[in-house]
Design a protein around this motif. Sequence first.
Motif, PDB file in Angstrom:
ATOM      1  N   LYS A 393       0.814  -1.215   0.000  1.00 45.56           N
ATOM      2  CA  LYS A 393       0.000   0.000   0.000  1.00 45.56           C
ATOM      3  C   LYS A 393       0.848   1.266   0.000  1.00 45.56           C
ATOM      4  O   LYS A 393       0.523   2.233  -0.689  1.00 45.56           O
ATOM      5  N   GLU A 394       1.933   1.242   0.785  1.00 46.02           N
ATOM      6  CA  GLU A 394       2.694   2.479   0.936  1.00 46.02           C
ATOM      7  C   GLU A 394       4.085   2.178   1.465  1.00 46.02           C
ATOM      8  O   GLU A 394       4.242   1.430   2.422  1.00 46.02           O
ATOM      9  N   LEU A 395       5.088   2.759   0.833  1.00 43.41           N
ATOM     10  CA  LEU A 395       6.478   2.627   1.278  1.00 43.41           C
ATOM     11  C   LEU A 395       7.220   3.873   0.843  1.00 43.41           C
ATOM     12  O   LEU A 395       7.091   4.324  -0.295  1.00 43.41           O
ATOM     13  N   VAL A 396       8.018   4.423   1.742  1.00 46.75           N
ATOM     14  CA  VAL A 396       8.778   5.632   1.441  1.00 46.75           C
ATOM     15  C   VAL A 396      10.236   5.407   1.832  1.00 46.75           C
ATOM     16  O   VAL A 396      10.535   4.633   2.745  1.00 46.75           O
ATOM     17  N   TRP A 397      11.141   6.058   1.116  1.00 48.28           N
ATOM     18  CA  TRP A 397      12.559   5.984   1.469  1.00 48.28           C
ATOM     19  C   TRP A 397      13.282   7.217   0.946  1.00 48.28           C
ATOM     20  O   TRP A 397      12.722   8.021   0.190  1.00 48.28           O
ATOM     21  N   ARG A 398      14.511   7.382   1.384  1.00 51.51           N
ATOM     22  CA  ARG A 398      15.304   8.514   0.919  1.00 51.51           C
ATOM     23  C   ARG A 398      16.650   8.023   0.430  1.00 51.51           C
ATOM     24  O   ARG A 398      17.132   6.955   0.817  1.00 51.51           O
ATOM     25  N   SER A 399      17.264   8.822  -0.426  1.00 48.24           N
ATOM     26  CA  SER A 399      18.593   8.510  -0.954  1.00 48.24           C
ATOM     27  C   SER A 399      19.322   9.825  -1.199  1.00 48.24           C
ATOM     28  O   SER A 399      18.693  10.840  -1.551  1.00 48.24           O
ATOM     29  N   GLY A 415       6.649   8.304  -7.277  1.00 49.56           N
ATOM     30  CA  GLY A 415       7.037   9.706  -7.361  1.00 49.56           C
ATOM     31  C   GLY A 415       8.233   9.996  -6.492  1.00 49.56           C
ATOM     32  O   GLY A 415       8.746   9.131  -5.783  1.00 49.56           O
ATOM     33  N   MET A 416       8.696  11.255  -6.540  1.00 50.74           N
ATOM     34  CA  MET A 416       9.878  11.656  -5.785  1.00 50.74           C
ATOM     35  C   MET A 416       9.770  13.124  -5.417  1.00 50.74           C
ATOM     36  O   MET A 416       9.063  13.906  -6.066  1.00 50.74           O
ATOM     37  N   VAL A 417      10.465  13.507  -4.350  1.00 50.21           N
ATOM     38  CA  VAL A 417      10.532  14.890  -3.900  1.00 50.21           C
ATOM     39  C   VAL A 417      11.962  15.156  -3.462  1.00 50.21           C
ATOM     40  O   VAL A 417      12.545  14.365  -2.724  1.00 50.21           O
ATOM     41  N   LYS A 418      12.524  16.273  -3.899  1.00 49.91           N
ATOM     42  CA  LYS A 418      13.876  16.637  -3.475  1.00 49.91           C
ATOM     43  C   LYS A 418      13.789  17.535  -2.244  1.00 49.91           C
ATOM     44  O   LYS A 418      13.043  18.522  -2.223  1.00 49.91           O
ATOM     45  N   LEU A 419      14.555  17.183  -1.205  1.00 52.19           N
ATOM     46  CA  LEU A 419      14.567  17.963   0.023  1.00 52.19           C
ATOM     47  C   LEU A 419      15.599  19.084  -0.089  1.00 52.19           C
ATOM     48  O   LEU A 419      16.619  18.948  -0.783  1.00 52.19           O
ATOM     49  N   PRO A 420      15.373  20.192   0.609  1.00 53.94           N
ATOM     50  CA  PRO A 420      16.406  21.236   0.647  1.00 53.94           C
ATOM     51  C   PRO A 420      17.626  20.732   1.406  1.00 53.94           C
ATOM     52  O   PRO A 420      17.516  19.822   2.237  1.00 53.94           O
ATOM     53  N   PRO A 421      18.789  21.290   1.155  1.00 47.65           N
ATOM     54  CA  PRO A 421      20.004  20.821   1.840  1.00 47.65           C
ATOM     55  C   PRO A 421      19.858  20.919   3.354  1.00 47.65           C
ATOM     56  O   PRO A 421      19.248  21.851   3.885  1.00 47.65           O
ATOM     57  N   GLY A 422      20.414  19.924   4.065  1.00 48.52           N
ATOM     58  CA  GLY A 422      20.388  19.936   5.516  1.00 48.52           C
ATOM     59  C   GLY A 422      21.448  20.852   6.074  1.00 48.52           C
ATOM     60  O   GLY A 422      22.160  21.556   5.343  1.00 48.52           O
ATOM     61  N   GLU A 423      21.585  20.817   7.415  1.00 51.11           N
ATOM     62  CA  GLU A 423      22.545  21.704   8.069  1.00 51.11           C
ATOM     63  C   GLU A 423      23.970  21.463   7.601  1.00 51.11           C
ATOM     64  O   GLU A 423      24.766  22.383   7.506  1.00 51.11           O
ATOM     65  N   ASN A 424      24.299  20.188   7.306  1.00 54.75           N
ATOM     66  CA  ASN A 424      25.666  19.885   6.858  1.00 54.75           C
ATOM     67  C   ASN A 424      25.783  19.899   5.340  1.00 54.75           C
ATOM     68  O   ASN A 424      26.784  19.440   4.785  1.00 54.75           O
ATOM     69  N   GLY A 425      24.754  20.393   4.662  1.00 53.30           N
ATOM     70  CA  GLY A 425      24.790  20.490   3.207  1.00 53.30           C
ATOM     71  C   GLY A 425      24.351  19.239   2.481  1.00 53.30           C
ATOM     72  O   GLY A 425      24.342  19.208   1.248  1.00 53.30           O
ATOM     73  N   LYS A 427      22.156  16.636   0.631  1.00 55.37           N
ATOM     74  CA  LYS A 427      20.934  16.742  -0.156  1.00 55.37           C
ATOM     75  C   LYS A 427      20.306  15.355  -0.292  1.00 55.37           C
ATOM     76  O   LYS A 427      20.983  14.400  -0.649  1.00 55.37           O
ATOM     77  N   TRP A 428      19.000  15.272   0.008  1.00 56.17           N
ATOM     78  CA  TRP A 428      18.282  14.007  -0.055  1.00 56.17           C
ATOM     79  C   TRP A 428      17.162  14.082  -1.073  1.00 56.17           C
ATOM     80  O   TRP A 428      16.555  15.133  -1.282  1.00 56.17           O
ATOM     81  N   THR A 429      16.882  12.933  -1.681  1.00 55.47           N
ATOM     82  CA  THR A 429      15.714  12.784  -2.546  1.00 55.47           C
ATOM     83  C   THR A 429      14.793  11.750  -1.917  1.00 55.47           C
ATOM     84  O   THR A 429      15.251  10.667  -1.526  1.00 55.47           O
ATOM     85  N   VAL A 430      13.521  12.067  -1.794  1.00 55.82           N
ATOM     86  CA  VAL A 430      12.521  11.186  -1.203  1.00 55.82           C
ATOM     87  C   VAL A 430      11.792  10.440  -2.324  1.00 55.82           C
ATOM     88  O   VAL A 430      11.375  11.052  -3.306  1.00 55.82           O
ATOM     89  N   PHE A 431      11.653   9.133  -2.170  1.00 60.25           N
ATOM     90  CA  PHE A 431      10.909   8.303  -3.129  1.00 60.25           C
ATOM     91  C   PHE A 431       9.757   7.634  -2.399  1.00 60.25           C
ATOM     92  O   PHE A 431       9.850   7.349  -1.197  1.00 60.25           O
ATOM     93  N   TYR A 432       8.682   7.354  -3.119  1.00 58.64           N
ATOM     94  CA  TYR A 432       7.562   6.641  -2.518  1.00 58.64           C
ATOM     95  C   TYR A 432       6.874   5.771  -3.572  1.00 58.64           C
ATOM     96  O   TYR A 432       6.884   6.072  -4.774  1.00 58.64           O
TER      97      TYR A 432
END
Length: 458
Positions: A393-399, A415-425, A427-432
Amino acid sequence: MRDMIRVALIKIRGVAGVQDQVLADIGRTISRLARLGLDPVVVVDPADVAETGYVTHERMADLTRLANRIQTGIERDGRKSVVVPPMFSRTTADTGLKWTVPHLLLLPMTSKIIPVVVPVAYDEHASRNTLCAADDVVIELASRIAGLARPDVIALDKVIFLDPVGGIPSTERGAAHVLVNIEQEYDAIMNELTDKRHVANLTALKRVLELSPASTSGLVTTLQVAASQSTRNPLIYNLLTDRPVISSSLPVDGKRAPAQATTLLRRGMPVMLVYSPGGMSLPTVTGPTPDIVNGLVVCDRVAEVDMAKLVELIENSFGRTLDVGRYLARVNGNIAGLVIAGDYEGGAIITWENKPGSDRVAYLDKFAVQRRSQGSAGVADIVFKAMVGLFSKELVWRSRTENVVNKWYFDRSNGMVKLPPGENGTKWTVFYTGTETRERPDVAAYVAVCSGVEPSFK
């Protein structure tokens, strides 16, 4: 010195109903396999035109004509071929075959001549030739080749069935299975099959693969597909890449995974699947596994997990050292599922993640494949398919956004969503992926989950 003999057993059924040009194109494909280093042995399957029993002169003539048509098709491409005389025997019509005259097959093979075999055995009790099942011929040849115990001289590389019915049908795909992991999927697939031809093909290939080295693969397709001269001919493609034409873990949507008539089969590996709707804990890394870890109940099958091997798998796959204590402190009590393929060749850890104002989300925390198995053997496909089956039904992960595997992830996601850079720079992409995923604006729950996951490596 003659190179090692890499045998490809090719059984062809339905020759009588096929035009000469199709047989010529199949012959061209078989010749290409030979030029690429295989040593083909073609077995005629006359099951569609003849019943088993004693072979009269007329029936032998019919069998020889079928074999000659295949021989002619091979030789049209300039390759030498020969129809070998009967070389099997049995004590009665009900006993197993014996490959009693192996030199009739091995001599032409050592001279780069492609032998064509008719399924005829000499009945020692009745002193007459009998027609036997072509599957029995393939199984006996595979058994004897495997039993020679000279992998440096001769080995069975491929077993190919060309059959009008095509690959093993998949209810999910509405066409053929792309890849079958015999160890994991055989019983479930057999329960779905209704056509006796498919049952016979799957049964025979299972037996052959059990007798053969783990590297041996099976393939079932139609005669028309085998005759194709495109670069995506599955016989040629599999020889060059050791993979099916498309990945078996791609979503069944007709776009990324178009319908196939070809199935690749491997003896494969068992797959451990553990699911916990309430969340569970992993056992300790060393020592006996207790029933309770840090006050949390250990799910029954988790006690079977070898944590030392699981940690080694994760570290080998990621090339980094896992902070085991910190990691277990985060995930214990929240493990939603585990997938472990073979002897820790690949695996996945899925956790339940809860965010305020949102239902819990199944999060793929670790997806790992031993480096020696990456890019081949289908381990990643096996693990991914099993994992998506558990969490359909639903699974999410990041890379990490720069990760080279992201194209592979993208092809298997909704689909996918790109996250803004974190504190240490970073960058993650979210997949579902899944059948009930949350599209925008609710996809914010996925962003929240993936943004809040703490690092687990030192």
